[in-house]
Scaffold this active site. Sequence first.
Site, PDB file in Angstrom:
ATOM      1  N   ASN A 157       0.858  -1.186   0.000  1.00 27.81           N
ATOM      2  CA  ASN A 157       0.000   0.000   0.000  1.00 27.81           C
ATOM      3  C   ASN A 157       0.896   1.238   0.000  1.00 27.81           C
ATOM      4  O   ASN A 157       1.505   1.565   1.014  1.00 27.81           O
ATOM      5  CB  ASN A 157      -0.905  -0.017   1.232  1.00 27.81           C
ATOM      6  CG  ASN A 157      -1.764   1.228   1.353  1.00 27.81           C
ATOM      7  OD1 ASN A 157      -1.913   1.990   0.411  1.00 27.81           O
ATOM      8  ND2 ASN A 157      -2.350   1.425   2.532  1.00 27.81           N
ATOM      9  N   HIS A 191      -9.266   0.820   5.606  1.00 28.87           N
ATOM     10  CA  HIS A 191      -7.974   1.026   6.274  1.00 28.87           C
ATOM     11  C   HIS A 191      -8.173   1.973   7.451  1.00 28.87           C
ATOM     12  O   HIS A 191      -8.991   2.893   7.399  1.00 28.87           O
ATOM     13  CB  HIS A 191      -6.961   1.601   5.288  1.00 28.87           C
ATOM     14  CG  HIS A 191      -5.552   1.565   5.775  1.00 28.87           C
ATOM     15  ND1 HIS A 191      -5.063   2.496   6.674  1.00 28.87           N
ATOM     16  CD2 HIS A 191      -4.527   0.716   5.508  1.00 28.87           C
ATOM     17  CE1 HIS A 191      -3.795   2.214   6.928  1.00 28.87           C
ATOM     18  NE2 HIS A 191      -3.447   1.139   6.234  1.00 28.87           N
ATOM     19  N   GLY A 242       3.215   2.075  11.106  1.00 24.64           N
ATOM     20  CA  GLY A 242       4.194   3.137  10.965  1.00 24.64           C
ATOM     21  C   GLY A 242       4.926   3.518  12.234  1.00 24.64           C
ATOM     22  O   GLY A 242       5.653   4.512  12.261  1.00 24.64           O
ATOM     23  N   LYS A 253      -0.020   4.264  -0.182  1.00 25.25           N
ATOM     24  CA  LYS A 253      -0.677   5.395   0.479  1.00 25.25           C
ATOM     25  C   LYS A 253      -0.516   6.666  -0.373  1.00 25.25           C
ATOM     26  O   LYS A 253      -0.544   6.580  -1.595  1.00 25.25           O
ATOM     27  CB  LYS A 253      -0.142   5.559   1.904  1.00 25.25           C
ATOM     28  CG  LYS A 253      -0.279   4.270   2.722  1.00 25.25           C
ATOM     29  CD  LYS A 253       0.079   4.443   4.169  1.00 25.25           C
ATOM     30  CE  LYS A 253      -0.086   3.131   4.915  1.00 25.25           C
ATOM     31  NZ  LYS A 253       0.168   3.271   6.375  1.00 25.25           N
ATOM     32  N   SER A 270       4.011  -2.304  10.447  1.00 24.21           N
ATOM     33  CA  SER A 270       5.468  -2.330  10.635  1.00 24.21           C
ATOM     34  C   SER A 270       6.098  -3.655  10.215  1.00 24.21           C
ATOM     35  O   SER A 270       7.026  -4.156  10.853  1.00 24.21           O
ATOM     36  CB  SER A 270       5.828  -2.008  12.098  1.00 24.21           C
ATOM     37  OG  SER A 270       5.410  -0.696  12.438  1.00 24.21           O
ATOM     38  N   GLU A 307      -4.692  -5.134  10.850  1.00 16.82           N
ATOM     39  CA  GLU A 307      -3.700  -4.104  11.096  1.00 16.82           C
ATOM     40  C   GLU A 307      -3.980  -3.412  12.422  1.00 16.82           C
ATOM     41  O   GLU A 307      -4.833  -2.522  12.490  1.00 16.82           O
ATOM     42  CB  GLU A 307      -3.718  -3.063   9.970  1.00 16.82           C
ATOM     43  CG  GLU A 307      -3.223  -3.582   8.641  1.00 16.82           C
ATOM     44  CD  GLU A 307      -2.838  -2.443   7.711  1.00 16.82           C
ATOM     45  OE1 GLU A 307      -1.727  -2.491   7.163  1.00 16.82           O
ATOM     46  OE2 GLU A 307      -3.632  -1.503   7.547  1.00 16.82           O
ATOM     47  N   GLU A 335      -6.587   4.400   8.469  1.00 17.00           N
ATOM     48  CA  GLU A 335      -6.404   5.818   8.142  1.00 17.00           C
ATOM     49  C   GLU A 335      -7.648   6.402   7.490  1.00 17.00           C
ATOM     50  O   GLU A 335      -7.945   7.589   7.648  1.00 17.00           O
ATOM     51  CB  GLU A 335      -5.174   5.974   7.240  1.00 17.00           C
ATOM     52  CG  GLU A 335      -3.883   5.682   7.984  1.00 17.00           C
ATOM     53  CD  GLU A 335      -2.696   5.358   7.100  1.00 17.00           C
ATOM     54  OE1 GLU A 335      -1.631   5.046   7.654  1.00 17.00           O
ATOM     55  OE2 GLU A 335      -2.845   5.389   5.864  1.00 17.00           O
TER      56      GLU A 335
END
Length: 248
Positions: free
Chosen positions: A9, A92, A168, A11, A208, A162, A94
């Site tokens: 991904n 996701h 991250g 992003k 990660s 996730e 985010e």
Amino acid sequence: MTRKLAAGNWKMNGLMASLDELKTLVQSHGDVDTDVLICPPATLLTAARDIAGDKIAIGGQDCHAEAFGAHTGDISAEMIRDAGGTYVILGHSERREDHEETDENVRAKAKAALAAGLTVVICVGESLEEREAANTLDIIGGQLAGSIPDLVTGQTLVVAYEPIWAIGTGKTPTLDEIGEVHDFIRSRLERRFGAGVGRSTPILYGGSVKPGNAAEIFGVSNVDGALVGGASLKAEDFGPIIDALEKS
């Protein structure tokens, strides 16, 4: 047998020059036994498809629940398909956080994506507060029930776990924690859709993932691959992750 999938991904990263990394990946990992997917920004979909050919799958990072209309700035599942994409990431964290997407929003988008012939990668995951409150499985169970539409198969559905607090940050759950969630997801899929769909749906881990920890993560029960963020931007980082998955 559940297929293995290494998904990248990108992003909101990547310009035309970034596709050199995809060219390198096609050259080095275009003929591996595991499935490989890259989800670049929408601006690069067609160019990425031209480079990837039939060696690496290309997908979108989100889509609208409607096929067309007055939705400035959005992209439909049909547009992704028309640009050469075959997958789309939905739900996701985010998107759930930045755009306040609900399970119902994700489910509606998934229905649209399936209607357009895309395979959906539906993301689930808990926050650090939810993990510390021992609510992880309740959260995951609710997201699975609310986000996944009924008309899926093992070929049109991928689930990605996730944990929000691991994306991250360089932090990852323990292998036992990953295994607990992946086993739970598998059991929920089997209970809802039956053994055929439940056992053939790939369940990816994301958060990660990097060359240094990929092999041990892929050795965990019911981990069929990874949804990789930053490490997918460079072929020299994503390649070893694909290699680790192929060997698992």
